[in-house]
Design an enzyme around this catalytic site. Structure first.
Site, PDB file in Angstrom:
ATOM      1  NE  ARG A 195     -20.500  32.394  34.541  1.00 25.49           N
ATOM      2  CZ  ARG A 195     -19.659  33.242  33.151  1.00 25.49           C
ATOM      3  NH1 ARG A 195     -18.524  32.824  33.501  1.00 25.49           N
ATOM      4  NH2 ARG A 195     -20.050  34.006  32.422  1.00 25.49           N
ATOM      5  CG  ASP A 246     -28.906  26.025  34.047  1.00 21.77           C
ATOM      6  OD1 ASP A 246     -30.576  25.588  33.828  1.00 21.77           O
ATOM      7  OD2 ASP A 246     -27.920  25.281  34.037  1.00 21.77           O
ATOM      8  CB  SER A 283     -28.498  25.093  36.688  1.00 20.38           C
ATOM      9  OG  SER A 283     -28.743  26.144  36.288  1.00 20.38           O
TER      10      SER A 283
HETATM   11 MG    MG Z   1     -24.511  26.066  33.817  1.00 21.82          MG
END
Ligand code: MG
Ligand code: ADP
Length: 462
Positions: free
Chosen positions: A78, A200, A147
């Site tokens: 994202r 994250d 992450s």
């Molecule tokens: Mg995630």
């Protein structure tokens, strides 16, 4: 018939091996606490890496300006743009775009992956409206949520230790991931600086703290699983730097790699691990997280089909394909409340091409989903109790009513209701009265906002 009894006995044996009575969960929580101490004591001291994040200040609400964030950690990534308005105006505006990563890029070359990401980011930046524009001499700044396990070298740099969650790109391992992204941004002509590299869990912790000052830890339950929490800097023996002014340091536990003899592991988990991209690693993650739960169900069904003709005389061909049964499918079956379990029937037909399922077979499958999800959910709760123990928040101190909030995020937590409920119930079961002071809060996309907030507090201009 004898075959049916045999299938049931495979199920019962599996259920027994997956057992998580409170006594066992307490052992797991204690083992987690012990490993946390060991991982903080020395580099390589534990399966838990207990990575020092270099985040020694969490958001206060004063953050101001326009910042970008990029969240890479699973099958999608994202890009976000956040307009922060300080104490009074908070998050003025937030926009995001989600892009799925073509599977071939997950096992290709480092340049190809980062070029793809940088181009998507450049496209997103191009949609910035004029009203929000920067002064021309001010570089755009980005919080990068990455992450995967990274050996952090500063707030804005870190080298990749290893890929997880189905990524496998050899030439990125050992490289500074901010350097990789920065080079790719240069290649696509995007002038932007990464001012914070987090994962994250840290992003979720920062985003959670922005909304609620009692947030002390964050847990991700998504494709993978991980946790971060606020530690006192003087309780980190392996930290040889200056003690931060705040006295705090956020630790990225990388708890997906936790392992203990107390974990209820079965032959199916062992086979899954042996055949995985990272054998021997991420054992906690492999029994808890969204990437694996459906696959465990598939493996048990496969055994029931092969040894007890559960689906008839032949083993359904599709059932033999690893990872064909995804956790969202499992969750849909598990939540089926129709009297004839027609969602289970539909999933069996659509995914596994099994069209002749009987009601009693479907009931067994729902039960199997319940066994696998409950084990994962209860072990997640035990992990959280481990963190609360380490930080002394698992007991009520005299008269003190200290609230501890844990921010939770990730698709598994968000969408798998029975998993979430079971995890929350287990926390209450384990903590007793103390659970009145513990709050689990869903941090909806805290991780993106959190990265933008950390980019703001580490801006080159402040
Ligand atoms: Mg995630
Ligand atoms: P990531 O962990 O890749 O950053 P998410 O936090 O969105 O991404 O989590 C996605 C994971 O959540 C999926 O891999 C899947 O395992 C799990 N998931 C998504 N939807 C559901 C669902 N409806 N039921 C159960 N699990 C789900």
């Amino acid at each position: 018939s004898g075959k049916w009894a045999q299938a049931l006995s495979i199920l019962r044996e599996f259920e027994e091996k997956c057992g998580t009575p409170i006594s066992k969960l307490k052992q797991v929580a204690d083992a987690m606490t012990v490993e946390m101490h060991a991982g903080l004591a020395s580099e390589g001291g534990s399966k838990l890496k207990m990575i020092i994040s270099y985040v020694d200040n969490l958001p206060t609400g004063d953050e101001k300006g326009l910042f970008y964030a990029l969240d890479l950690g699973g099958t999608n990534f994202r890009v976000l743009r956040v307009h922060l308005g300080g104490k009074e105006h908070r998050v003025v505006k937030q926009e995001f775009e989600e892009v799925s990563i073509p599977p071939h890029l997950m096992t290709g070359s480092s340049d190809a992956l980062f070029d793809f990401i940088a181009s998507a980011l450049a496209k997103f930046v191009a949609t910035e409206s004029d009203g929000l524009h920067f002064s021309p001499d001010r570089q755009r700044e980005l919080g990068f949520t990455f992450s995967f396990p990274v050996r952090q070298t500063s707030i804005s740099s870190g080298t990749l230790i290893k890929w997880t969650k189905g990524f496998s790109i050899d030439d990125t391992v050992g490289q500074d991931v901010v350097g990789e992204l920065t080079k790719a941004m240069e290649r696509v002509g995007l002038d932007m600086r990464v001012t914070a590299l987090v994962n994250d869990t840290i992003g979720t912790l920062a985003g959670g703290r922005y909304h609620n000052p009692d947030v002390v830890a964050a847990v991700i339950l998504g494709t993978g699983t991980n946790a971060a929490y606020v530690e006192r800097a003087h309780a980190i023996p392996k930290w040889h730097g200056l003690l931060p002014k705040s006295g705090d340091m956020v630790i990225n536990m990388e708890w997906g790699n936790f392992r203990s003899s107390h974990l209820p592991l079965t032959e199916y988990d062992e086979a899954l691990d042996a055949e995985s991209l990272n054998p021997g690693e991420q054992i906690f993650e492999k029994i808890i997280s969204g990437m694996y739960l459906g696959e465990i169900v598939r493996r048990v069904l496969c055994k029931m089909a092969e040894e007890a003709a559960f689906f008839g005389d032949t083993v359904p061909a599709k059932l033999k394909i690893p990872f064909i049964l995804r956790t969202p499918h499992m969750s849909a079956m598990h939540h089926d409340t129709s009297p004839d379990l027609k969602i289970v029937a539909t999933k069996l037909k659509d995914i596994l091409e099994i069209s002749n399922s009987s009601l009693r077979m479907r009931k067994v499958i729902v039960e199997l989903c319940d066994i696998v999800a409950s084990r994962g959910a209860r072990l997640s709760a035990a992990g959280i109790v481990g963190i609360l123990k380490k930080t002394g928040r698992d007991a009520v101190k005299d008269g003190e009513k200290q609230k501890s909030v844990v921010s939770l995020d990730g698709g598994l937590y968000e969408h798998y209701t029975k998993f979430r409920t079971c995890m929350e119930d287990t926390l209450v079961e384990m903590l007793g009265d103390v659970s009145n002071n513990i709050v689990i809060e869903h941090s909806n996309d805290g991780s993106g906002i959190g990265a933008a907030l950390l980019a703001a507090s580490h801006s080159q201009y402040t």
